[in-house]
Design an enzyme around this catalytic site. Structure first.
Site, PDB file in Angstrom:
ATOM      1  N   GLU A  45     -10.722   6.618   4.469  1.00 16.45           N
ATOM      2  CA  GLU A  45      -9.663   6.127   5.351  1.00 16.45           C
ATOM      3  C   GLU A  45      -9.791   6.697   6.774  1.00 16.45           C
ATOM      4  O   GLU A  45     -10.885   6.870   7.279  1.00 16.45           O
ATOM      5  CB  GLU A  45      -8.287   6.358   4.708  1.00 16.45           C
ATOM      6  CG  GLU A  45      -8.220   5.638   3.339  1.00 16.45           C
ATOM      7  CD  GLU A  45      -6.846   5.539   2.732  1.00 16.45           C
ATOM      8  OE1 GLU A  45      -5.909   5.116   3.398  1.00 16.45           O
ATOM      9  OE2 GLU A  45      -6.712   5.871   1.530  1.00 16.45           O
TER      10      GLU A  45
ATOM     11  N   ASP B 172       0.854  -1.182   0.000  1.00 14.38           N
ATOM     12  CA  ASP B 172       0.000   0.000   0.000  1.00 14.38           C
ATOM     13  C   ASP B 172       0.901   1.246   0.000  1.00 14.38           C
ATOM     14  O   ASP B 172       2.124   1.160   0.151  1.00 14.38           O
ATOM     15  CB  ASP B 172      -0.964  -0.013   1.196  1.00 14.38           C
ATOM     16  CG  ASP B 172      -2.207   0.833   0.914  1.00 14.38           C
ATOM     17  OD1 ASP B 172      -2.142   1.756   0.092  1.00 14.38           O
ATOM     18  OD2 ASP B 172      -3.249   0.574   1.544  1.00 14.38           O
TER      19      ASP B 172
HETATM   20  C1  BGC Z   1      -5.191   3.003   0.272  1.00 18.39           C
HETATM   21  C2  BGC Z   1      -5.332   2.044  -0.881  1.00 18.39           C
HETATM   22  C3  BGC Z   1      -5.124   2.755  -2.169  1.00 18.39           C
HETATM   23  C4  BGC Z   1      -3.807   3.486  -2.171  1.00 18.39           C
HETATM   24  C5  BGC Z   1      -3.531   4.255  -3.429  1.00 18.39           C
HETATM   25  C6  BGC Z   1      -3.953   3.842   0.176  1.00 18.39           C
HETATM   26  O1  BGC Z   1      -3.969   4.837   1.132  1.00 18.39           O
HETATM   27  O2  BGC Z   1      -5.172   2.276   1.487  1.00 18.39           O
HETATM   28  O3  BGC Z   1      -6.586   1.410  -0.827  1.00 18.39           O
HETATM   29  O4  BGC Z   1      -5.196   1.847  -3.228  1.00 18.39           O
HETATM   30  O5  BGC Z   1      -3.793   4.393  -1.099  1.00 18.39           O
HETATM   31  O6  BGC Z   1      -4.289   5.395  -3.510  1.00 18.39           O
HETATM   32  C1  BGC Z   2      -3.101   9.852  -1.528  1.00 20.41           C
HETATM   33  C2  BGC Z   2      -3.981   8.652  -1.374  1.00 20.41           C
HETATM   34  C3  BGC Z   2      -3.387   7.737  -0.417  1.00 20.41           C
HETATM   35  C4  BGC Z   2      -3.019   8.444   0.881  1.00 20.41           C
HETATM   36  C5  BGC Z   2      -2.308   7.516   1.797  1.00 20.41           C
HETATM   37  C6  BGC Z   2      -2.821  10.481  -0.190  1.00 20.41           C
HETATM   38  O1  BGC Z   2      -1.985  11.571  -0.325  1.00 20.41           O
HETATM   39  O2  BGC Z   2      -3.728  10.778  -2.362  1.00 20.41           O
HETATM   40  O3  BGC Z   2      -4.157   7.979  -2.582  1.00 20.41           O
HETATM   41  O4  BGC Z   2      -4.289   6.728  -0.167  1.00 20.41           O
HETATM   42  O5  BGC Z   2      -2.234   9.572   0.650  1.00 20.41           O
HETATM   43  O6  BGC Z   2      -1.985   8.115   3.005  1.00 20.41           O
END
Ligand code: BGC
Ligand code: BGC
Length: 628
Positions: free
Chosen positions: A514, A309
């Site tokens: 999230e 991730d």
């Molecule tokens: C998320 C994932 C996602 C990734 C890319 C992460 O923070 O947990 O589900 O695919 O970001 O955006």
């Molecule tokens: C991104 C997301 C990712 C996240 C993780 C963001 O800055 O745009 O895609 O899931 O960071 O912490």
């Protein structure tokens, strides 16, 4: 320049021709007629350590350029949430950007094309004008795997419309606690429903042909995309639903609740699996050799690649990034093949080179990772078709896809209450009335009805993309003689001074994704409760609740005449009006338990002390009205 005789010229041209043929014949990896394993082996044998490490590196588009791709042999780029080439970028702008990066990759010595990933988790949701499908929490309600497969196929076309070939979907989390901010990304608390919904995978990637092998990565060409089952494993089981936290669980429950959908995904040919930020019994998944290598790769025989991730390896240590070399060592040893670095890629590349050169990580582990990545790239036909063109642009937000999303909205609604008594149902509503009231923060707001992971990472209120709000859907549906009054948060006096036949309140949670979505109280934010109280206290009302999960709705229910859980329906609000007004019946059944109070949580179907407000599987059904 000296003049060449025609015959010399012919000889020179012939020589060039034969030289090219000979070269491509020996370049077996470039020949699509060669067996897959021959191509993989041929290419791997030609690669330097630097080129191999590049393949294992995924970077975000914000730090990518053709030069970076070429210089570091980068294997993959992603768009993180909201990471777009420009605000409201057209599909042509996406294609130009991605082809630009790809040309950098193709200009390398071996010309290995990169793959481009994006979170297309309810349609191609970062992209302006894309069809936004209901989030998974609503799709679970439909119990309709065929529909979910069609959504996958439509999403694949809309992803390809922007030149992208890899979707970080489906999320097959089994959310066991709605306090989790990602509960809306989960189809159900019931693993059996989540298993059915892995039909999104053949939707995205295509059906494995009848004579094809099951359980190996499969991607059916230019109209399909690479899928990604996530987040392996136990993401939906953390204590109190705290995001990225610890899942305390017995082996029996881990393997009967959170693991089964991974077996289905692998069998259906899922090409990639993303690792979860969370831990299982205290062990970070990003460093878990037992579950990733011994179990997933060796036992389940997953042949695609395992991806981390976003900065997931950094979070192996606490605080994150405290010892990045250790993070690299731990994750690559655990069996991760591609690392979503995604920003400071030189730190990752240097760190991994150091670890391999000094024999902390064996070359066999690197080769395993690269083989898996190349396997996916060959299987999907990337070497033959590395560049996107505009032939697919027409699919983005097409009428057909919006109709499919609308159908999904209809089937995802759950009718929780209909009438103060069973003999006086309020729904379906009559299309013809003198004057009706529509209220609530979510009645006329595309962003609110789409939720997180829409245009922005966390989503956003307001008219952020193209779609039909529930208010416009109501206006489209009622008889032209019906006066529709819209007041977001009306006073009781206003309502009483008008002679409304009935009111529709559309309210609920505001967009989040999230960790910011984690909630210990699960209350509907103000002015939602006030609007419900004022409107339902003054006139007959139906409440349409927009939320990513069950929320606290006591003590308001007794005030309401009818209550509909609409989850996060997406861009096609018309589906809500279709059912409210009886063009279609209510069919949805809860795929989650609706709790009474948060202190009951976690509480899931089958638990010994099950005492819900509305049980799992509940949902009042209605018949479609023939004409009104
Ligand atoms: C998320 C994932 C996602 C990734 C890319 C992460 O923070 O947990 O589900 O695919 O970001 O955006
Ligand atoms: C991104 C997301 C990712 C996240 C993780 C963001 O800055 O745009 O895609 O899931 O960071 O912490």
């Amino acid at each position: 320049m000296a003049k060449l005789s025609p015959s010399t010229l012919v000889i020179m041209v012939m020589c060039c021709y034969w030289a090219t043929i000979a070269a491509s014949q020996s370049m077996k990896y470039k020949d699509p007629k060669q067996p897959l394993n021959v191509r993989i082996k041929d290419l791997l044998n030609r690669m330097t350590l630097e080129e191999k490490i590049g393949q294992m590196t995924q970077i975000d588009r914000s730090v990518a350029s053709a030069d970076v791709m070429q210089k570091y042999f980068i294997g993959s780029i992603l768009s993180g949430g909201g990471s777009v080439p420009a605000k409201e970028a057209s599909p042509e702008m996406w294609i130009d950007m991605i082809n630009g990066f790809q040309n950098g990759s193709l200009a390398t010595r071996l010309g290995i094309p990169m793959i481009y990933g994006i979170d297309a988790v309810h349609g191609n949701n970062n992209v302006y004008k894309a069809t936004i499908f209901p989030h998974n929490v609503g799709l679970g309600v439909t119990r309709d795997p065929e529909l979910i497969k069609k959504i996958g196929a439509a999403t694949a076309l809309e992803v390809r419309a922007t030149g992208i070939n890899y979707a970080f979907a489906p999320c097959i989390a089994v959310c066991r606690d709605p306090r989790w901010g990602r509960c809306f990304e989960s189809y159900s608390e019931d693993p059996a429903i989540v298993r059915q919904m892995t039909e999104l995978i053949p939707g995205l990637q295509g059906d494995i042909p009848a004579n094809g092998r099951k359980g190996v990565p499969y991607v059916g060409g230019k109209e399909k995309v690479v899928a990604c089952a996530k987040h392996f494993v136990g993401d939906g089981g953390t204590t109190k639903g705290i995001n990225e936290n610890n899942t305390v669980i017995s082996p029996h429950n881990l393997f009967s609740i959170h693991m089964p959908a991974y077996y289905d995904s692998v069998l259906k040919g899922v090409a990639t699996i993303m690792i979860s930020y969370s831990s299982v019994n205290g062990a970070k998944m990003h460093g878990d050799h037992q579950l990733v290598t011994n179990f997933l790769k060796n036992n389940v025989k997953f042949r695609g690649f395992v991806i981390s991730d976003w900065q997931g390896i950094d979070r192996i240590t606490d605080p994150p990034h405290a010892n990045y070399t250790y993070s690299i060592l731990r994750s690559v040893e655990a069996g991760l093949d591609m690392i979503m670095v995604p920003l400071n890629y030189t730190e990752f590349i240097d760190g991994l080179s150091y670890l391999v050169t000094n024999n902390f990580i064996p070359m066999s582990r690197i080769d395993d990772a690269v083989k898996r990545i190349l396997r996916v790239k060959f299987v999907m036909g990337l070497f033959e078709n590395p560049l996107a063109d505009t032939t697919m642009v027409k699919h983005l937000g097409s009428h057909e896809h919006r109709e499919l999303a609308r159908e999904a909205v209809r089937k995802s609604l759950v009718l929780l209450k209909n009438g103060k008594t069973a003999t006086e149902p309020l729904l379906p509503l009559p299309k013809k009335s003198a004057k009706i009231l529509v209220s609530g923060t979510h009645a006329d707001d595309i962003g609110n009805q789409c939720g997180g992971w829409t245009i922005e990472w966390h989503g956003q209120s307001g008219n952020i993309t193209i779609g039909t709000t529930i208010l416009s859907a109501i206006k489209n549906t009622v008889d032209p003689t019906t006066e529709v009054v819209y007041q977001e948060n009306p006073t009781p006096e206003f309502i009483k001074s008008n002679n409304f036949s009935y009111a529709i309140v559309v309210t609920g949670e505001h967009p989040y994704s999230e960790t910011v979505g984690d909630s210990l109280n699960l209350t509907i934010p103000e002015p939602g409760p006030t609007t419900i109280t004022n409107v339902c206290g003054a006139v007959k009302c139906v409440v349409v609740l927009i939320s990513g999960r069950p929320v606290v709705i006591e003590p308001y229910v007794s005030n309401m005449d009818a209550l509909v859980a609409a989850w996060l329906p997406g861009s096609e609000g018309q589906g809500v009006a279709d059912v409210l007004y009886g063009d279609y019946g209510f069919t949805g059944k809860l795929a989650r338990t609706w709790f009474k109070t948060v202190d009951q949580l976690p509480m899931n179907v089958g638990d010994p002390h099950y005492d819900p407000l509305y049980p799992f599987g509940f949902g009042i059904t209605t018949e479609a009205v023939k004409s009104s």
